[in-house]
Design an enzyme around this catalytic site. Sequence first.
Site, mmCIF file in Angstrom:
data_model
loop_
_atom_site.group_PDB
_atom_site.id
_atom_site.type_symbol
_atom_site.label_atom_id
_atom_site.label_comp_id
_atom_site.label_asym_id
_atom_site.label_seq_id
_atom_site.Cartn_x
_atom_site.Cartn_y
_atom_site.Cartn_z
ATOM 1 C CG HIS A 316 -2.059 0.941 1.100
ATOM 2 N ND1 HIS A 316 -1.949 2.281 1.373
ATOM 3 C CD2 HIS A 316 -3.323 0.739 0.660
ATOM 4 C CE1 HIS A 316 -3.104 2.855 1.119
ATOM 5 N NE2 HIS A 316 -3.954 1.947 0.681
ATOM 6 C CG ASP A 373 -8.727 -4.000 -2.655
ATOM 7 O OD1 ASP A 373 -9.883 -3.850 -2.247
ATOM 8 O OD2 ASP A 373 -8.080 -3.128 -3.241
HETATM 9 N N1 ACO Z 1 4.323 -7.593 -4.984
HETATM 10 C C1 ACO Z 1 5.661 -7.620 -5.132
HETATM 11 N N2 ACO Z 1 6.456 -6.542 -4.941
HETATM 12 C C2 ACO Z 1 5.865 -5.388 -4.585
HETATM 13 C C3 ACO Z 1 4.467 -5.286 -4.402
HETATM 14 C C4 ACO Z 1 3.685 -6.443 -4.612
HETATM 15 N N3 ACO Z 1 2.363 -6.413 -4.458
HETATM 16 N N4 ACO Z 1 4.148 -4.017 -4.051
HETATM 17 C C5 ACO Z 1 5.303 -3.340 -4.008
HETATM 18 N N5 ACO Z 1 6.358 -4.177 -4.319
HETATM 19 C C6 ACO Z 1 7.778 -3.834 -4.302
HETATM 20 C C7 ACO Z 1 8.181 -2.979 -5.491
HETATM 21 O O1 ACO Z 1 8.609 -3.753 -6.596
HETATM 22 C C8 ACO Z 1 9.281 -2.140 -4.910
HETATM 23 O O2 ACO Z 1 10.446 -2.943 -4.839
HETATM 24 P P1 ACO Z 1 11.910 -2.264 -5.008
HETATM 25 O O3 ACO Z 1 12.059 -1.313 -3.868
HETATM 26 O O4 ACO Z 1 12.875 -3.412 -4.979
HETATM 27 O O5 ACO Z 1 11.893 -1.566 -6.354
HETATM 28 C C9 ACO Z 1 8.844 -1.906 -3.463
HETATM 29 O O6 ACO Z 1 8.007 -3.026 -3.143
HETATM 30 C C10 ACO Z 1 8.059 -0.604 -3.257
HETATM 31 O O7 ACO Z 1 6.974 -0.603 -4.186
HETATM 32 P P2 ACO Z 1 6.371 0.703 -4.861
HETATM 33 O O8 ACO Z 1 5.703 0.327 -6.137
HETATM 34 O O9 ACO Z 1 7.412 1.777 -4.902
HETATM 35 O O10 ACO Z 1 5.309 1.108 -3.765
HETATM 36 P P3 ACO Z 1 4.133 2.074 -4.005
HETATM 37 O O11 ACO Z 1 3.844 2.656 -2.677
HETATM 38 O O12 ACO Z 1 4.393 3.015 -5.131
HETATM 39 O O13 ACO Z 1 2.964 1.100 -4.530
HETATM 40 C C11 ACO Z 1 1.039 -0.239 -4.613
HETATM 41 C C12 ACO Z 1 1.872 0.738 -3.781
HETATM 42 C C13 ACO Z 1 0.701 0.372 -5.988
HETATM 43 C C14 ACO Z 1 -0.288 -0.511 -3.878
HETATM 44 C C15 ACO Z 1 1.838 -1.565 -4.805
HETATM 45 O O14 ACO Z 1 2.160 -2.103 -3.536
HETATM 46 C C16 ACO Z 1 1.084 -2.601 -5.646
HETATM 47 O O15 ACO Z 1 1.144 -2.524 -6.875
HETATM 48 N N6 ACO Z 1 0.385 -3.566 -4.984
HETATM 49 C C17 ACO Z 1 -0.404 -4.552 -5.680
HETATM 50 C C18 ACO Z 1 -1.729 -3.956 -6.150
HETATM 51 C C19 ACO Z 1 -2.699 -3.729 -5.000
HETATM 52 O O16 ACO Z 1 -2.943 -4.612 -4.185
HETATM 53 N N7 ACO Z 1 -3.288 -2.525 -4.988
HETATM 54 C C20 ACO Z 1 -4.322 -2.168 -3.988
HETATM 55 C C21 ACO Z 1 -3.930 -0.977 -3.218
HETATM 56 S S1 ACO Z 1 -5.064 -0.740 -1.904
HETATM 57 C C22 ACO Z 1 -6.372 0.044 -2.565
HETATM 58 O O17 ACO Z 1 -6.363 0.648 -3.585
HETATM 59 C C23 ACO Z 1 -7.596 -0.029 -1.746
#
Ligand code: ACO
Length: 442
Positions: A316, A373
Amino acid sequence: MSQAPAHARSSQTVTLTEDATGKSWKLKVLEGTMGPKVIDTRGLYGETGYFTYDPGFTSTGSCDSQITFIDGDKGILLHRGYAIEELAAKSSFLETAYLLQYGELPNRAQMEKFTHNITHHTMVNEQMARFYSGFRRDAHPMAVMVGVVGALSAFYHDSIDIGDPQQREVASHRLIAKMPTLAAMAYKYAHGQPFMYPQNHLGYAGNFLHMTFAVPCEPYKVKPVLARAMDRIFILHADHEQNASTSTVRLAGSSGANPFACIASGIASLWGPAHGGANEAVLQMLQEIGHKDRIPEVIEKAKDKDSPFRLMGFGHRVYKNFDPRAKIMRQTCHEVLGELGVNDPLLEIAMELERIALQDEYFIERKLYPNVDFYSGIILKAMGFPTSMFTVLFALARTAGWIAHWHEMLSEGQKIGRPRQLYTGPVTRPYPALDARSESVP
Ligand code: ACO
């Protein structure tokens, strides 16, 4: 209608120094009632000639707001000061919607009046039914929702003057009231079943379940445990501060667009799999995994930087320890499945995935925990909703938050939103004649 007071200006300042020249500027610091202080950069460009650069707005406060407070490190979510755990246990979705919009919990008389207003706005103009038949039966219900909610502005001309507080209020009641009707109609249309009219004797969530699952040829009794679970899911999704869809609604509304168009823009933004579309993506992912034995392979894929795959329902932007809504959703999930006697193998896969991921160094280091979710999809599936409806239900609930933010923004007379950019394109160049040009990128 509550009005956000101006933020407090702290006596502190922050000094920005240009290393090349030694020139420095003092920037004011502003304080809210809770949460980090912010640096006031409104006059920055005028004074220094610099813009700030913050793609994804991870360090940018875009407005003052009194509606929702989140402390992502501590896993705190408050609506108007009330903890989400307490609202989920003691409140109802309609009461929470009132709280979000008006700033205080209603007393009995106010609650009765609000419930009456919402209940008596649930029908949609009969012509809206014909609007649906313009869509393909296999259209994604979110595509239908973007269209029909935007189309409300073509049906309710008497509530689109945003300068009139009375019209703004009627529009907000209409939106909260009609979203379940429109969402249920999207479901019915996809299934080739007749639309069911709202029933005023039913509560908000019960009425929605009735419009979705009842058919005219036999009686349908709403199960109280499902109505309560549905209502709780709505509460948990009602608002979440300045997320992508809420910011979209605020940005659309800042130009003076009508409320129905603004909410349609929020629905469009919510649809994406990185936002509201994640609950649909979680279920698809669990189905693709198919068996517990495949979980280690999937975890490895999620960690592989060469693969775009992410573990849906994990991570998140704001919560970096746990998502308080996920805890409640996890509990609701067990309650609903227990009541319905459903033994869903997907839940078993979900539990095992959660257990393994939470022990994995990659997920621990990056503070990736299950979000709201992760569980909501399993509950909704057990209730009989197809995956394509999951994000529609999220949109239905989030409408309460979008409206509260839209009202707050208008009551503060916010300027049109207009971010700036760091331009990295070509510098000024002369226009070449057609025959003098080399081959360009196709
Ligand atoms: N699976 C694997 N790796 C992940 C995931 C994941 N679900 N989420 C983040 N990471 C990793 C990234 O690759 C990144 O790794 P790095 O530092 O080695 O490059 C690190 O964790 C940080 O991730 P970011 O994308 O920079 O985090 P951000 O805060 O921008 O993204 C997000 C948040 C978009 C929710 C992301 O975690 C994601 O895509 N999750 C899956 C989709 C999801 O469940 N979305 C629902 C959000 S809740 C809602 O809307 C109610």
